[in-house]
Design a protein around this motif. Structure first.
Motif, PDB file in Angstrom:
ATOM      1  N   THR A   1       0.834  -1.204   0.000  1.00  0.00           N
ATOM      2  CA  THR A   1       0.000   0.000   0.000  1.00  0.00           C
ATOM      3  C   THR A   1       0.867   1.252   0.000  1.00  0.00           C
ATOM      4  O   THR A   1       0.608   2.199  -0.742  1.00  0.00           O
ATOM      5  N   ALA A   2       1.901   1.261   0.816  1.00  0.00           N
ATOM      6  CA  ALA A   2       2.786   2.421   0.900  1.00  0.00           C
ATOM      7  C   ALA A   2       3.529   2.646  -0.415  1.00  0.00           C
ATOM      8  O   ALA A   2       3.707   3.783  -0.852  1.00  0.00           O
ATOM      9  N   LEU A   3       3.982   1.564  -1.041  1.00  0.00           N
ATOM     10  CA  LEU A   3       4.709   1.705  -2.310  1.00  0.00           C
ATOM     11  C   LEU A   3       3.822   2.279  -3.406  1.00  0.00           C
ATOM     12  O   LEU A   3       4.275   3.073  -4.230  1.00  0.00           O
ATOM     13  N   LYS A   4       2.538   1.915  -3.419  1.00  0.00           N
ATOM     14  CA  LYS A   4       1.614   2.443  -4.427  1.00  0.00           C
ATOM     15  C   LYS A   4       1.415   3.950  -4.278  1.00  0.00           C
ATOM     16  O   LYS A   4       1.241   4.655  -5.260  1.00  0.00           O
ATOM     17  N   GLY A   5       1.454   4.449  -3.042  1.00  0.00           N
ATOM     18  CA  GLY A   5       1.222   5.870  -2.817  1.00  0.00           C
ATOM     19  C   GLY A   5       2.465   6.655  -2.447  1.00  0.00           C
ATOM     20  O   GLY A   5       2.370   7.792  -1.993  1.00  0.00           O
ATOM     21  N   ALA A   6       3.632   6.060  -2.648  1.00  0.00           N
ATOM     22  CA  ALA A   6       4.884   6.672  -2.188  1.00  0.00           C
ATOM     23  C   ALA A   6       5.143   8.055  -2.781  1.00  0.00           C
ATOM     24  O   ALA A   6       5.729   8.907  -2.121  1.00  0.00           O
ATOM     25  N   GLU A   7       4.724   8.298  -4.008  1.00  0.00           N
ATOM     26  CA  GLU A   7       4.999   9.585  -4.652  1.00  0.00           C
ATOM     27  C   GLU A   7       4.015  10.668  -4.243  1.00  0.00           C
ATOM     28  O   GLU A   7       4.281  11.849  -4.423  1.00  0.00           O
ATOM     29  N   THR A   8       2.871  10.286  -3.704  1.00  0.00           N
ATOM     30  CA  THR A   8       1.856  11.287  -3.386  1.00  0.00           C
ATOM     31  C   THR A   8       1.540  11.387  -1.901  1.00  0.00           C
ATOM     32  O   THR A   8       0.965  12.371  -1.465  1.00  0.00           O
ATOM     33  N   GLY A   9       1.910  10.400  -1.117  1.00  0.00           N
ATOM     34  CA  GLY A   9       1.579  10.399   0.305  1.00  0.00           C
ATOM     35  C   GLY A   9       2.777  10.705   1.180  1.00  0.00           C
ATOM     36  O   GLY A   9       3.861  11.022   0.699  1.00  0.00           O
ATOM     37  N   ASP A  10       2.548  10.607   2.472  1.00  0.00           N
ATOM     38  CA  ASP A  10       3.601  10.856   3.459  1.00  0.00           C
ATOM     39  C   ASP A  10       3.929   9.537   4.150  1.00  0.00           C
ATOM     40  O   ASP A  10       3.246   9.134   5.096  1.00  0.00           O
ATOM     41  N   TYR A  11       4.979   8.894   3.650  1.00  0.00           N
ATOM     42  CA  TYR A  11       5.372   7.584   4.135  1.00  0.00           C
ATOM     43  C   TYR A  11       6.848   7.589   4.508  1.00  0.00           C
ATOM     44  O   TYR A  11       7.636   8.345   3.962  1.00  0.00           O
ATOM     45  N   THR A  12       7.188   6.698   5.418  1.00  0.00           N
ATOM     46  CA  THR A  12       8.572   6.435   5.748  1.00  0.00           C
ATOM     47  C   THR A  12       8.811   4.956   5.537  1.00  0.00           C
ATOM     48  O   THR A  12       7.972   4.132   5.908  1.00  0.00           O
ATOM     49  N   PHE A  13       9.949   4.646   4.936  1.00  0.00           N
ATOM     50  CA  PHE A  13      10.339   3.261   4.705  1.00  0.00           C
ATOM     51  C   PHE A  13      11.651   3.013   5.440  1.00  0.00           C
ATOM     52  O   PHE A  13      12.603   3.761   5.265  1.00  0.00           O
ATOM     53  N   CYS A  14      11.681   1.977   6.266  1.00  0.00           N
ATOM     54  CA  CYS A  14      12.879   1.625   7.033  1.00  0.00           C
ATOM     55  C   CYS A  14      13.043   0.111   7.024  1.00  0.00           C
ATOM     56  O   CYS A  14      12.099  -0.619   6.743  1.00  0.00           O
ATOM     57  N   ILE A  15      14.218  -0.313   7.374  1.00  0.00           N
ATOM     58  CA  ILE A  15      14.449  -1.725   7.662  1.00  0.00           C
ATOM     59  C   ILE A  15      14.889  -1.785   9.119  1.00  0.00           C
ATOM     60  O   ILE A  15      15.925  -1.239   9.483  1.00  0.00           O
ATOM     61  N   ILE A  16      14.064  -2.409   9.935  1.00  0.00           N
ATOM     62  CA  ILE A  16      14.313  -2.510  11.366  1.00  0.00           C
ATOM     63  C   ILE A  16      14.524  -3.978  11.711  1.00  0.00           C
ATOM     64  O   ILE A  16      13.628  -4.800  11.508  1.00  0.00           O
ATOM     65  N   GLU A  17      15.719  -4.276  12.193  1.00  0.00           N
ATOM     66  CA  GLU A  17      16.092  -5.646  12.554  1.00  0.00           C
ATOM     67  C   GLU A  17      15.803  -6.620  11.396  1.00  0.00           C
ATOM     68  O   GLU A  17      15.252  -7.697  11.590  1.00  0.00           O
ATOM     69  N   GLY A  18      16.172  -6.188  10.180  1.00  0.00           N
ATOM     70  CA  GLY A  18      16.036  -7.025   8.999  1.00  0.00           C
ATOM     71  C   GLY A  18      14.632  -7.117   8.425  1.00  0.00           C
ATOM     72  O   GLY A  18      14.396  -7.826   7.451  1.00  0.00           O
ATOM     73  N   ARG A  19      13.688  -6.393   8.998  1.00  0.00           N
ATOM     74  CA  ARG A  19      12.300  -6.433   8.536  1.00  0.00           C
ATOM     75  C   ARG A  19      11.922  -5.076   7.951  1.00  0.00           C
ATOM     76  O   ARG A  19      12.142  -4.046   8.583  1.00  0.00           O
ATOM     77  N   PRO A  20      11.340  -5.067   6.731  1.00  0.00           N
ATOM     78  CA  PRO A  20      10.908  -3.781   6.163  1.00  0.00           C
ATOM     79  C   PRO A  20       9.732  -3.213   6.947  1.00  0.00           C
ATOM     80  O   PRO A  20       8.853  -3.946   7.390  1.00  0.00           O
ATOM     81  N   LEU A  21       9.760  -1.912   7.116  1.00  0.00           N
ATOM     82  CA  LEU A  21       8.728  -1.213   7.858  1.00  0.00           C
ATOM     83  C   LEU A  21       8.267  -0.023   7.030  1.00  0.00           C
ATOM     84  O   LEU A  21       9.091   0.735   6.510  1.00  0.00           O
ATOM     85  N   SER A  22       6.968   0.131   6.887  1.00  0.00           N
ATOM     86  CA  SER A  22       6.421   1.304   6.203  1.00  0.00           C
ATOM     87  C   SER A  22       5.427   1.971   7.152  1.00  0.00           C
ATOM     88  O   SER A  22       4.574   1.319   7.745  1.00  0.00           O
ATOM     89  N   ILE A  23       5.568   3.285   7.277  1.00  0.00           N
ATOM     90  CA  ILE A  23       4.735   4.070   8.187  1.00  0.00           C
ATOM     91  C   ILE A  23       4.012   5.129   7.379  1.00  0.00           C
ATOM     92  O   ILE A  23       4.624   5.850   6.585  1.00  0.00           O
ATOM     93  N   GLU A  24       2.714   5.230   7.583  1.00  0.00           N
ATOM     94  CA  GLU A  24       1.931   6.307   6.980  1.00  0.00           C
ATOM     95  C   GLU A  24       1.729   7.378   8.046  1.00  0.00           C
ATOM     96  O   GLU A  24       1.230   7.094   9.135  1.00  0.00           O
ATOM     97  N   TRP A  25       2.135   8.608   7.726  1.00  0.00           N
ATOM     98  CA  TRP A  25       2.080   9.704   8.684  1.00  0.00           C
ATOM     99  C   TRP A  25       0.790  10.482   8.576  1.00  0.00           C
ATOM    100  O   TRP A  25       0.288  10.725   7.477  1.00  0.00           O
ATOM    101  N   ILE A  26       0.260  10.872   9.704  1.00  0.00           N
ATOM    102  CA  ILE A  26      -0.837  11.831   9.785  1.00  0.00           C
ATOM    103  C   ILE A  26      -0.153  13.172  10.043  1.00  0.00           C
ATOM    104  O   ILE A  26       0.356  13.412  11.140  1.00  0.00           O
ATOM    105  N   CYS A  27      -0.101  14.002   9.041  1.00  0.00           N
ATOM    106  CA  CYS A  27       0.708  15.226   9.106  1.00  0.00           C
ATOM    107  C   CYS A  27      -0.029  16.373   9.793  1.00  0.00           C
ATOM    108  O   CYS A  27      -0.214  17.453   9.228  1.00  0.00           O
ATOM    109  N   LYS A  28      -0.463  16.122  11.019  1.00  0.00           N
ATOM    110  CA  LYS A  28      -1.070  17.143  11.868  1.00  0.00           C
ATOM    111  C   LYS A  28      -0.183  17.253  13.104  1.00  0.00           C
ATOM    112  O   LYS A  28      -0.264  16.421  14.009  1.00  0.00           O
ATOM    113  N   PRO A  29       0.681  18.252  13.158  1.00  0.00           N
ATOM    114  CA  PRO A  29       1.633  18.338  14.279  1.00  0.00           C
ATOM    115  C   PRO A  29       0.935  18.581  15.612  1.00  0.00           C
ATOM    116  O   PRO A  29      -0.106  19.227  15.678  1.00  0.00           O
ATOM    117  N   PHE A  30       1.541  18.047  16.645  1.00  0.00           N
ATOM    118  CA  PHE A  30       1.116  18.322  18.006  1.00  0.00           C
ATOM    119  C   PHE A  30       2.382  18.543  18.813  1.00  0.00           C
ATOM    120  O   PHE A  30       3.475  18.160  18.405  1.00  0.00           O
TER     121      PHE A  30
END
Length: 143
Positions: A55-84
């Motif tokens: 899902t993140a890869l499909k919207g990577a160019e238009t959304g707010d996502y972070t892609f990481c590899i944590i302990e050998g596992r890919p991780l994708s995070i979708e951000w809610i860009c409302k600061p607090f």
């Protein structure tokens, strides 16, 4: 970057944390992180949740996502860009254990990594721009 091996545990721009089901990204500017008294120790964050990598890869160019590899596992995070903001005292800021307040609940932060600056900056720009919308949602034009 592994925060646990550092001697300085102060919050920094682009620090990524996990707590419960949420991920939190510190979007407080560098200069304010160095001198928290300038912002009365009110640090800015955004929150997000892990989503399927497909899902993140499909919207990577238009959304707010972070892609990481944590302990050998890919991780994708979708951000809610409302600061607090959350108050973190000088005493707590120098400790590895930090807790923030989000939606009237306390969240103990577990450091994950620090995002590359240009990735964190893009998400930060989108987040701080949220307040300028003045309650207007732009229509989605389809051709």
């Amino acid at each position: 970057m592994n925060l646990k091996n550092r001697s300085n545990y102060k919050l920094g721009f682009g620090n990524l944390f996990k707590s419960k089901d949420y991920y939190f990204l510190c979007i407080t500017p560098h200069c304010d992180c160095l001198r928290p008294s300038k912002i009365n120790n009110e640090f800015y964050f955004i929150h997000g949740k892990e989503i399927k990598i497909e899902t993140a890869l499909k919207g990577a160019e238009t959304g707010d996502y972070t892609f990481c590899i944590i302990e050998g596992r890919p991780l994708s995070i979708e951000w809610i860009c409302k600061p607090f903001s959350s108050y973190i005292s000088d005493e707590d800021n120098v400790k590895i254990e930090k807790t923030i307040s989000f939606r009237n609940e306390s969240y103990p932060l577990e450091y994950i990594c620090t995002l590359k600056e240009n990735y964190a900056q893009r998400i930060s720009n989108n987040s701080f721009g949220y307040g300028y919308r003045i309650g207007v949602d732009l229509p989605n034009l389809k051709g």
